[in-house]
Each structure stands twice: as C-alpha cells, then as structure tokens.
Design a protein around this motif. Structure first.
Motif, PDB file in Angstrom:
ATOM      1  N   LEU A  74       0.695  -1.197  -0.115  1.00 13.03           N
ATOM      2  CA  LEU A  74      -0.010   0.071  -0.161  1.00 13.03           C
ATOM      3  C   LEU A  74       0.782   1.336   0.049  1.00 13.03           C
ATOM      4  CD1 LEU A  74      -3.100   0.960  -0.033  1.00 13.03           C
ATOM      5  CD2 LEU A  74      -2.860   1.015   2.575  1.00 13.03           C
ATOM      6  N   ILE A  75       1.927   1.321   0.883  1.00 11.40           N
ATOM      7  CA  ILE A  75       2.706   2.302   0.904  1.00 11.40           C
ATOM      8  C   ILE A  75       3.389   2.688  -0.556  1.00 11.40           C
ATOM      9  CG2 ILE A  75       5.038   3.223   1.946  1.00 11.40           C
ATOM     10  CD1 ILE A  75       3.816   1.883   4.506  1.00 11.40           C
ATOM     11  N   ALA A  76       3.907   1.550  -1.084  1.00 11.01           N
ATOM     12  CA  ALA A  76       4.670   1.748  -2.471  1.00 11.01           C
ATOM     13  C   ALA A  76       3.805   2.180  -3.445  1.00 11.01           C
ATOM     14  CB  ALA A  76       5.157   0.398  -2.776  1.00 11.01           C
ATOM     15  N   ALA A  77       2.493   1.715  -3.669  1.00 12.00           N
ATOM     16  CA  ALA A  77       1.454   2.232  -4.448  1.00 12.00           C
ATOM     17  C   ALA A  77       1.120   3.714  -4.193  1.00 12.00           C
ATOM     18  CB  ALA A  77       0.416   1.497  -4.393  1.00 12.00           C
ATOM     19  N   SER A  78       1.135   4.065  -2.831  1.00 17.11           N
ATOM     20  CA  SER A  78       0.771   5.653  -2.541  1.00 17.11           C
ATOM     21  C   SER A  78       1.956   6.390  -3.074  1.00 17.11           C
ATOM     22  CB  SER A  78       0.652   5.794  -1.003  1.00 17.11           C
ATOM     23  OG  SER A  78       0.550   6.815  -0.681  1.00 17.11           O
ATOM     24  N   LEU A  79       3.099   5.955  -2.740  1.00 19.59           N
ATOM     25  CA  LEU A  79       4.328   6.802  -3.202  1.00 19.59           C
ATOM     26  C   LEU A  79       4.429   6.841  -4.788  1.00 19.59           C
ATOM     27  CD1 LEU A  79       7.046   5.430  -0.698  1.00 19.59           C
ATOM     28  CD2 LEU A  79       5.686   7.729  -0.817  1.00 19.59           C
ATOM     29  N   LYS A  80       3.997   5.831  -5.404  1.00 17.95           N
ATOM     30  CA  LYS A  80       3.966   5.719  -7.031  1.00 17.95           C
ATOM     31  C   LYS A  80       2.885   6.724  -7.421  1.00 17.95           C
ATOM     32  CE  LYS A  80       3.581   2.858 -10.942  1.00 17.95           C
ATOM     33  NZ  LYS A  80       3.411   1.347 -11.450  1.00 17.95           N
ATOM     34  N   MET A  81       1.965   6.676  -6.904  1.00 21.41           N
ATOM     35  CA  MET A  81       0.762   7.635  -7.153  1.00 21.41           C
ATOM     36  C   MET A  81       1.027   9.051  -6.972  1.00 21.41           C
ATOM     37  SD  MET A  81      -1.821   9.564  -5.494  1.00 21.41           S
ATOM     38  CE  MET A  81      -2.021   8.623  -3.830  1.00 21.41           C
ATOM     39  N   GLU A  82       1.516   9.343  -5.747  1.00 21.65           N
ATOM     40  CA  GLU A  82       2.243  10.675  -5.418  1.00 21.65           C
ATOM     41  C   GLU A  82       3.458  11.183  -6.407  1.00 21.65           C
ATOM     42  OE1 GLU A  82       4.721  12.708  -1.947  1.00 21.65           O
ATOM     43  OE2 GLU A  82       2.974  11.307  -1.243  1.00 21.65           O
TER      44      GLU A  82
END
Length: 106
Positions: free
Chosen positions: A29-37
C-alpha cells in the motif's frame, strides 16, 4: 521549532479513510501510494502535500493538501483516469472508502 510551510499555505484538502483489501501488505500500500504521489499528484495544479496515515485495526487515511478545496475536488476528478491512481485503488477494499473535501477554517 516553527511549523512547516505546508501548514501555513494550504487552504483545502481531501481526506479519505479506507481499509486495504485482505492480503495487501503495508509495504504494498505504501509503495502504491508513493508511486501515485510521484506519477500523479506532484504534477497536479494546486497540489501541496500528500500524507498516508495508518490507524488501528486496519484503518488507513489518505490526505491531499491543496491551495483550495476546489483544487482538491479537481485533483480527485483527475485521479480516476490516471494509471498509477487506479493501481492504488485496486488495493483498497471495495466499499470501505469515505472521501470528504475540506476548506481550511484557521
């Protein structure tokens, strides 16, 4: 120590709470959030700062600080058509998200 400049310049935000799908790790979830950011939010007009927060019992909160409430609403509309955002959404439990928009009062 003084507050960061983000705290003094934002005037709107999007705030959502949700649960991750069963089997989704914090790291995913954190990796996907950072990618989206990086791929999406940093390119959006009015964007200031993003924070992903972890609560108790599997709860998460996602906050996007913006120059205005209307900027937050526009970013949310654009969110639904960006591939990195859709990848992030795939990790969120269906029906668990509650999304609200806010004006800064003080």
């Amino acid at each position: 120590m003084q507050a960061t400049s983000t705290a003094t310049i934002f005037n709107g935000c999007e705030f959502s709470v949700f649960n991750a799908k069963e089997g989704v790790s914090d790291e995913q979830l954190i990796a996907a959030s950072l990618k989206m950011e990086q791929a999406f939010l940093h390119k959006e007009p009015g964007f200031i700062h993003h924070a992903l927060l972890k609560g108790d019992h599997g709860a998460w909160a996602d906050t996007v600080f913006t120059h205005s409430k209307s900027a937050a609403e526009q970013i949310c509309q654009n969110f639904m058509s960006h591939p990195a955002c859709l990848e992030y959404l795939q990790l969120i439990e269906d029906g668990s998200a509650s999304l609200t928009f806010w004006n800064r009062a003080h």
